[in-house]
Design a protein around this motif. Structure first.
Motif, short mmCIF file in Angstrom:
data_model
loop_
_atom_site.label_atom_id
_atom_site.label_comp_id
_atom_site.label_asym_id
_atom_site.label_seq_id
_atom_site.Cartn_x
_atom_site.Cartn_y
_atom_site.Cartn_z
N LEU A 110 0.82 -1.21 0.00
CA LEU A 110 0.00 0.00 0.00
C LEU A 110 0.86 1.26 0.00
N ARG A 111 2.02 1.19 0.66
CA ARG A 111 2.91 2.35 0.66
C ARG A 111 3.41 2.65 -0.75
N ARG B 180 1.85 1.93 -3.53
CA ARG B 180 0.73 2.43 -4.34
C ARG B 180 0.41 3.88 -4.00
N PHE B 181 0.32 4.18 -2.72
CA PHE B 181 -0.17 5.49 -2.31
C PHE B 181 0.92 6.57 -2.32
N CYS B 182 2.14 6.20 -2.00
CA CYS B 182 3.20 7.20 -1.88
C CYS B 182 4.08 7.30 -3.11
N GLN C 54 3.07 5.94 -6.27
CA GLN C 54 2.26 5.78 -7.48
C GLN C 54 2.65 4.51 -8.24
N GLN D 241 -7.36 -0.05 -5.41
CA GLN D 241 -6.24 0.48 -4.65
C GLN D 241 -6.02 -0.29 -3.35
N LEU E 187 -6.80 11.58 -7.67
CA LEU E 187 -6.59 10.29 -7.02
C LEU E 187 -5.60 10.39 -5.87
N ARG E 188 -4.76 11.42 -5.88
CA ARG E 188 -3.84 11.59 -4.75
C ARG E 188 -4.61 11.97 -3.50
N HIS F 49 -5.76 8.76 -2.17
CA HIS F 49 -4.64 8.07 -1.53
C HIS F 49 -4.38 8.62 -0.14
N LEU G 37 -6.72 7.14 2.24
CA LEU G 37 -6.48 5.72 2.49
C LEU G 37 -5.16 5.46 3.19
N THR G 38 -4.34 6.48 3.36
CA THR G 38 -3.03 6.28 3.98
C THR G 38 -3.20 6.14 5.49
#
Length: 428
Positions: free
Chosen positions: A29-30, A32-34, A36, A238, A281-282, A285, A288-289
């Motif tokens: 997840l890190r 994906r979210f941080c 990209q 995601q 989308l950021r 994110h 979701l972080t």
């Protein structure tokens, strides 16, 4: 005793496995979210994806040079689109073994000298350049590309230049970097493709005539055209774990919880508000972080709790929510007004709080209005010209479980506040 020992050992092994799974979830997840990192499907940009993929294939596989711009508002997925394409390309052995990538950013490489030094570093050619002195930027760049050749054009390593914040490179003196990159992308030497990423719709008007004449004029536009249904699918993608995840039962349970999470009405309301404020989308994110272990344990209630954490609520606003919680408990869900919440908060300050400052009433009202703006509370009736705002009836849109979950996620929450929230009595 043997059975008990075996049971303890099995329980310990299961706990260890779950801990390892959680660590892997955090890593995935890190990324994906941080960072990209590409995951799942792309929605609403299938044509752009196909266009960019074919363009880069012609360079990486067939040795053709080219140039293109990816244009779209911030958060529209320009970098993610490029990462998806590169991920697919890297699955081809020929590309993986030969493609050289150079990533530049207009925020970091603020002039041509810095940019050239970064190009040399990423191509790992510091030893080749050494102490050589060149007459111009073009000569230096030409020397670097010449050194990459393996003989004829078909055997030369293709080079992909990626220029993020492309519009900032326009401000370099005489646009020398852009001129030379576009110029070599038209030459019959080393296969080179230049991809620029920018949010400026008028980018071509900013290019000098000589630079524009060497650009291929290929433009790929991203406009965030997906609807809310697709936004929900993006949300699930995601959070989903990949099929190749190390623990199959864990993966199935996790993905099932994510599906339940996406079907929860409260979660959908939060996401819908996010969607209509911004399709960036950021922003999704950021929502979701969180600690994935919390998501694993309480995924059906994750999003409502995270709203409190990620909307930047102050301790005062948290206190007002707890006051509303106690009013709901005492009056069994009956509507309340600001004055009732303020009185409840004052009693807490006077009797229990040792770490909370006693705010003036206008400041508390401002915090109350912020909660209304975030739609964590809502008025029972429409606004009235006659009713004073202190006495407008309100309803809390969070239940007790969501509030307690949010307090666990809230950083550095004062002990007095947590104890007040867990108290079964209201100081009325």
């Amino acid at each position: 005793m043997r059975i008990t020992a075996m049971s303890k050992r099995k329980s310990k092994e299961t706990s260890s496995t779950n801990g390892e799974c959680i660590s892997q979830v955090q890593r995935i997840l890190r990324e994906r979210f941080c960072h990209q990192y590409p995951n799942g499907k792309l929605f609403g940009v299938e044509l752009q994806y196909k266009h960019l993929l074919e363009l880069l294939k012609r360079t990486t596989i067939h040795g053709e040079s080219n140039s293109a711009l990816i244009i779209g508002p911030r958060g529209s997925g320009k970098t993610m689109l490029l990462n998806h394409v590169l991920k697919e390309l890297m699955e081809v052995k020929q590309v993986r073994e030969n493609l050289l990538q150079v990533h530049l950013n207009g925020l970091l490489q603020t002039n041509d000298k810095i940019a050239l030094k970064e190009i040399t570093r990423q191509l790992q050619m510091e030893n080749v350049v050494g102490d050589k002195v060149f007459g111009s930027f073009a000569e230096n760049l030409a020397f670097l590309l010449e050194a990459l050749k393996k003989g004829d054009r078909d055997n030369s390593c293709p080079v992909l230049f990626i220029l993020d914040e492309f519009d900032l490179f326009v401000h370099h003196k005489n646009q020398t970097l852009l001129y030379n990159l576009f110029d070599i992308s038209q030459s019959a030497q080393t296969p080179v493709t230049v991809i620029g990423l920018t949010c400026r719709q008028d980018i071509l008007e900013l290019l000098e005539k000589r630079v524009k004449s060497r650009f291929s004029h290929r433009q790929i536009y991203l406009m965030n055209s997906f609807d809310f249904k697709q936004y929900l699918r993006i949300f699930k993608e995601q959070l989903y774990l990949p099929a190749e995840f190390l623990d199959k039962p864990f993966t199935q349970t996790w993905n099932k919880n994510v599906q339940s999470l996406s079907e929860d009405k409260t979660v959908q309301d939060v996401l819908r508000n996010h969607f209509y404020c911004s399709k960036d989308l950021r922003s999704l994110h950021m929502l979701l972080t969180t600690d994935p272990s919390s998501a694993w344990e309480n995924s059906p209630r994750l999003l409502p709790a995270l709203v409190i954490k990620h909307q930047g609520l102050s301790v005062l606003e948290i206190c007002l929510i707890i006051a509303m919680k106690h009013l709901n408990d005492v009056y069994e869900g009956e509507p309340f007004n600001f004055q009732m919440v303020y009185n409840e908060f004052q009693k807490f300050i006077q009797r229990k709080a040792h770490s909370i400052y006693n705010f003036e009433k206008p400041v508390v009202m401002k915090a109350f209005e912020h909660l209304l703006q975030l739609e964590l509370i809502k008025p029972i009736d429409g606004p009235s010209l006659r009713a004073q705002r202190e006495f407008l009836l309100m309803k809390l849109l969070l239940d007790n479980n969501q509030i307690m979950d949010a307090l666990q996620l809230y950083p550095n929450c004062p002990t007095d506040v947590k104890q007040w929230a867990t108290s079964s009595l209201s100081w009325l």
